[in-house]
Design a protein around this motif. Structure first.
Motif, PDB file in Angstrom:
ATOM      1  N   MET A   1       0.842  -1.177   0.000  1.00  0.00           N
ATOM      2  CA  MET A   1       0.000   0.000   0.000  1.00  0.00           C
ATOM      3  C   MET A   1       0.890   1.244   0.000  1.00  0.00           C
ATOM      4  SD  MET A   1      -2.680   1.366   2.865  1.00  0.00           S
ATOM      5  CE  MET A   1      -4.138   0.570   2.277  1.00  0.00           C
ATOM      6  N   SER A   2       0.565   2.178  -0.838  1.00  0.00           N
ATOM      7  CA  SER A   2       1.322   3.411  -0.944  1.00  0.00           C
ATOM      8  C   SER A   2       0.924   4.384   0.161  1.00  0.00           C
ATOM      9  CB  SER A   2       1.073   4.057  -2.312  1.00  0.00           C
ATOM     10  OG  SER A   2       1.682   5.323  -2.366  1.00  0.00           O
ATOM     11  N   ASN A   3       1.892   5.144   0.633  1.00  0.00           N
ATOM     12  CA  ASN A   3       1.630   6.178   1.630  1.00  0.00           C
ATOM     13  C   ASN A   3       1.273   7.509   0.996  1.00  0.00           C
ATOM     14  OD1 ASN A   3       2.083   4.729   4.078  1.00  0.00           O
ATOM     15  ND2 ASN A   3       4.236   4.649   3.521  1.00  0.00           N
ATOM     16  N   ARG A   4       1.379   7.606  -0.320  1.00  0.00           N
ATOM     17  CA  ARG A   4       1.098   8.872  -0.998  1.00  0.00           C
ATOM     18  C   ARG A   4      -0.396   9.158  -0.929  1.00  0.00           C
ATOM     19  NH1 ARG A   4       2.411  10.368  -7.234  1.00  0.00           N
ATOM     20  NH2 ARG A   4       0.862   8.752  -7.549  1.00  0.00           N
ATOM     21  N   ARG A   5      -0.754  10.349  -0.521  1.00  0.00           N
ATOM     22  CA  ARG A   5      -2.153  10.747  -0.396  1.00  0.00           C
ATOM     23  C   ARG A   5      -2.514  11.891  -1.337  1.00  0.00           C
ATOM     24  NH1 ARG A   5      -2.746   6.333   2.027  1.00  0.00           N
ATOM     25  NH2 ARG A   5      -2.762   6.255   4.266  1.00  0.00           N
ATOM     26  N   GLY A   6      -1.568  12.708  -1.709  1.00  0.00           N
ATOM     27  CA  GLY A   6      -1.841  13.856  -2.566  1.00  0.00           C
ATOM     28  C   GLY A   6      -0.685  14.099  -3.513  1.00  0.00           C
ATOM     29  N   GLY A   7      -0.900  15.029  -4.437  1.00  0.00           N
ATOM     30  CA  GLY A   7       0.162  15.381  -5.374  1.00  0.00           C
ATOM     31  C   GLY A   7      -0.295  15.283  -6.806  1.00  0.00           C
ATOM     32  N   ILE A   8       0.394  14.480  -7.581  1.00  0.00           N
ATOM     33  CA  ILE A   8       0.166  14.382  -9.016  1.00  0.00           C
ATOM     34  C   ILE A   8      -1.240  13.859  -9.303  1.00  0.00           C
ATOM     35  CG2 ILE A   8       0.920  13.265 -11.151  1.00  0.00           C
ATOM     36  CD1 ILE A   8       3.722  13.074  -9.811  1.00  0.00           C
ATOM     37  N   GLY A  22      -3.045  22.718 -10.160  1.00  0.00           N
ATOM     38  CA  GLY A  22      -3.529  23.069  -8.835  1.00  0.00           C
ATOM     39  C   GLY A  22      -4.512  22.075  -8.237  1.00  0.00           C
ATOM     40  N   ASN A  23      -5.384  22.605  -7.424  1.00  0.00           N
ATOM     41  CA  ASN A  23      -6.299  21.816  -6.629  1.00  0.00           C
ATOM     42  C   ASN A  23      -7.615  21.582  -7.368  1.00  0.00           C
ATOM     43  OD1 ASN A  23      -7.129  20.503  -4.242  1.00  0.00           O
ATOM     44  ND2 ASN A  23      -8.095  22.377  -3.505  1.00  0.00           N
ATOM     45  N   PHE A  24      -8.057  20.351  -7.460  1.00  0.00           N
ATOM     46  CA  PHE A  24      -9.355  20.004  -8.033  1.00  0.00           C
ATOM     47  C   PHE A  24     -10.287  19.598  -6.900  1.00  0.00           C
ATOM     48  CE2 PHE A  24      -7.450  20.209 -12.058  1.00  0.00           C
ATOM     49  CZ  PHE A  24      -8.403  20.023 -13.046  1.00  0.00           C
ATOM     50  N   THR A  25     -11.570  19.814  -7.092  1.00  0.00           N
ATOM     51  CA  THR A  25     -12.574  19.337  -6.150  1.00  0.00           C
ATOM     52  C   THR A  25     -13.564  18.466  -6.910  1.00  0.00           C
ATOM     53  OG1 THR A  25     -13.977  21.278  -6.436  1.00  0.00           O
ATOM     54  CG2 THR A  25     -12.400  21.354  -4.638  1.00  0.00           C
ATOM     55  N   TYR A  26     -14.204  17.558  -6.183  1.00  0.00           N
ATOM     56  CA  TYR A  26     -15.206  16.704  -6.811  1.00  0.00           C
ATOM     57  C   TYR A  26     -16.305  16.406  -5.808  1.00  0.00           C
ATOM     58  CZ  TYR A  26     -12.567  12.993  -4.463  1.00  0.00           C
ATOM     59  OH  TYR A  26     -11.930  12.222  -3.526  1.00  0.00           O
ATOM     60  N   ASN A  27     -17.477  16.079  -6.331  1.00  0.00           N
ATOM     61  CA  ASN A  27     -18.630  15.725  -5.516  1.00  0.00           C
ATOM     62  C   ASN A  27     -19.352  14.608  -6.257  1.00  0.00           C
ATOM     63  OD1 ASN A  27     -21.391  15.679  -4.496  1.00  0.00           O
ATOM     64  ND2 ASN A  27     -20.921  17.608  -3.481  1.00  0.00           N
ATOM     65  N   LEU A  28     -19.631  13.525  -5.571  1.00  0.00           N
ATOM     66  CA  LEU A  28     -20.262  12.370  -6.202  1.00  0.00           C
ATOM     67  C   LEU A  28     -21.758  12.539  -6.405  1.00  0.00           C
ATOM     68  CD1 LEU A  28     -18.359   9.496  -4.355  1.00  0.00           C
ATOM     69  CD2 LEU A  28     -17.841  10.539  -6.582  1.00  0.00           C
ATOM     70  N   GLY A  29     -22.329  13.606  -5.872  1.00  0.00           N
ATOM     71  CA  GLY A  29     -23.752  13.861  -6.083  1.00  0.00           C
ATOM     72  C   GLY A  29     -24.674  13.120  -5.136  1.00  0.00           C
ATOM     73  N   ALA A  30     -24.138  12.638  -4.032  1.00  0.00           N
ATOM     74  CA  ALA A  30     -24.989  11.974  -3.042  1.00  0.00           C
ATOM     75  C   ALA A  30     -25.908  13.003  -2.395  1.00  0.00           C
ATOM     76  CB  ALA A  30     -24.121  11.308  -1.975  1.00  0.00           C
ATOM     77  N   GLY A  31     -26.999  12.548  -1.827  1.00  0.00           N
ATOM     78  CA  GLY A  31     -27.938  13.444  -1.176  1.00  0.00           C
ATOM     79  C   GLY A  31     -27.285  14.236  -0.050  1.00  0.00           C
ATOM     80  N   LYS A  32     -27.703  15.475   0.093  1.00  0.00           N
ATOM     81  CA  LYS A  32     -27.187  16.340   1.149  1.00  0.00           C
ATOM     82  C   LYS A  32     -28.211  16.370   2.285  1.00  0.00           C
ATOM     83  CE  LYS A  32     -25.725  21.047   2.087  1.00  0.00           C
ATOM     84  NZ  LYS A  32     -25.525  22.393   1.513  1.00  0.00           N
ATOM     85  N   VAL A  77     -15.919  12.549 -17.795  1.00  0.00           N
ATOM     86  CA  VAL A  77     -14.772  13.260 -17.231  1.00  0.00           C
ATOM     87  C   VAL A  77     -14.164  12.371 -16.155  1.00  0.00           C
ATOM     88  CG1 VAL A  77     -14.032  15.344 -16.015  1.00  0.00           C
ATOM     89  CG2 VAL A  77     -15.889  15.475 -17.685  1.00  0.00           C
ATOM     90  N   THR A  78     -12.834  12.215 -16.187  1.00  0.00           N
ATOM     91  CA  THR A  78     -12.160  11.408 -15.175  1.00  0.00           C
ATOM     92  C   THR A  78     -11.089  12.231 -14.481  1.00  0.00           C
ATOM     93  OG1 THR A  78     -10.627  10.515 -16.820  1.00  0.00           O
ATOM     94  CG2 THR A  78     -12.560   9.198 -16.312  1.00  0.00           C
ATOM     95  N   LEU A  79     -10.972  11.981 -13.196  1.00  0.00           N
ATOM     96  CA  LEU A  79      -9.955  12.621 -12.370  1.00  0.00           C
ATOM     97  C   LEU A  79      -9.229  11.519 -11.630  1.00  0.00           C
ATOM     98  CD1 LEU A  79      -8.772  15.299 -11.273  1.00  0.00           C
ATOM     99  CD2 LEU A  79     -10.551  15.220  -9.502  1.00  0.00           C
ATOM    100  N   GLU A  80      -7.948  11.309 -11.964  1.00  0.00           N
ATOM    101  CA  GLU A  80      -7.133  10.297 -11.306  1.00  0.00           C
ATOM    102  C   GLU A  80      -6.344  10.968 -10.195  1.00  0.00           C
ATOM    103  OE1 GLU A  80      -4.844   7.707 -13.861  1.00  0.00           O
ATOM    104  OE2 GLU A  80      -6.239   8.079 -15.515  1.00  0.00           O
ATOM    105  N   LEU A  81      -6.536  10.502  -8.974  1.00  0.00           N
ATOM    106  CA  LEU A  81      -5.909  11.105  -7.807  1.00  0.00           C
ATOM    107  C   LEU A  81      -4.578  10.432  -7.487  1.00  0.00           C
ATOM    108  CD1 LEU A  81      -9.112  11.352  -5.575  1.00  0.00           C
ATOM    109  CD2 LEU A  81      -8.274  12.961  -7.303  1.00  0.00           C
ATOM    110  N   ALA A  82      -3.763  11.128  -6.723  1.00  0.00           N
ATOM    111  CA  ALA A  82      -2.439  10.628  -6.361  1.00  0.00           C
ATOM    112  C   ALA A  82      -2.502   9.353  -5.533  1.00  0.00           C
ATOM    113  CB  ALA A  82      -1.668  11.705  -5.598  1.00  0.00           C
ATOM    114  N   ASN A  83      -3.599   9.130  -4.820  1.00  0.00           N
ATOM    115  CA  ASN A  83      -3.726   7.939  -3.969  1.00  0.00           C
ATOM    116  C   ASN A  83      -4.215   6.710  -4.738  1.00  0.00           C
ATOM    117  OD1 ASN A  83      -6.445   8.452  -4.353  1.00  0.00           O
ATOM    118  ND2 ASN A  83      -6.853   9.026  -2.245  1.00  0.00           N
TER     119      ASN A  83
END
Length: 120
Positions: A1-8, A22-32, A77-83
Motif C-alpha cells: 500500500m502506498s503512503n502517498r495521499r496527494g500530489g500528481i 492546482g487543486n481540483f474538487t469533486y462531488n459524487l452527487g450523493a444526497g445532502k 470526465v475522469t480525475l485520477e488522484l495521487a492515492n
C-alpha cells in the motif's frame, strides 16, 4: 500500500488528457442532509439532491480551443488522484463561466454530470 495521499493528478475528458493545474474538487452527487430544527428539539433531517461535479483549473495551450471546451456536453470526465482513486463523472457538461487567466494560462473547468462514482 502506498503512503502517498496527494500530489500528481490526471484530468481527462472522453479519454483526452488535459494539463491539470492546482487543486481540483469533486462531488459524487450523493444526497445532502440538513437538520430540521424545531422550537423544542432537532426533529430529524431533510435530504436534497446535489449535482455531481468535478472542478479545477487546466493550463491553456495553442491547441486548446476554449470555444470547443465550453460547448462540451454528454462527455465522461475522469480525475485520477495521487492515492490511486479515480473519480468518473458521466453524462457531463461544461458548467463554468469560460474564464481564462493570462499570467499562467489558467482555464477554469467545471463539469456537472448526471452521475459520478469512485473506482479503484
Amino acid at each position: 500500500m502506498s503512503n502517498r495521499r496527494g500530489g500528481i493528478i490526471y484530468f481527462a475528458i472522453d479519454g483526452t488528457q488535459y494539463d491539470a493545474k492546482g487543486n481540483f474538487t469533486y462531488n459524487l452527487g450523493a444526497g445532502k442532509r440538513e437538520a430540521i430544527v424545531g422550537a423544542d428539539a432537532v426533529h430529524g433531517y431533510k435530504e436534497t439532491p446535489q449535482v455531481a461535479r468535478i472542478e479545477g483549473e487546466i493550463t491553456d495551450s495553442s491547441e486548446l480551443a476554449l470555444s470547443a471546451l465550453i460547448a462540451l456536453d454528454g462527455v465522461t470526465v475522469t480525475l485520477e488522484l495521487a492515492n490511486g482513486k479515480v473519480v468518473v463523472l458521466r453524462e457531463a457538461w461544461y458548467a463554468a463561466d469560460g474564464d481564462g487567466q493570462t499570467e499562467e494560462g489558467n482555464l477554469q473547468v467545471l463539469f456537472h454530470g448526471k452521475s459520478a462514482e469512485e473506482v479503484r
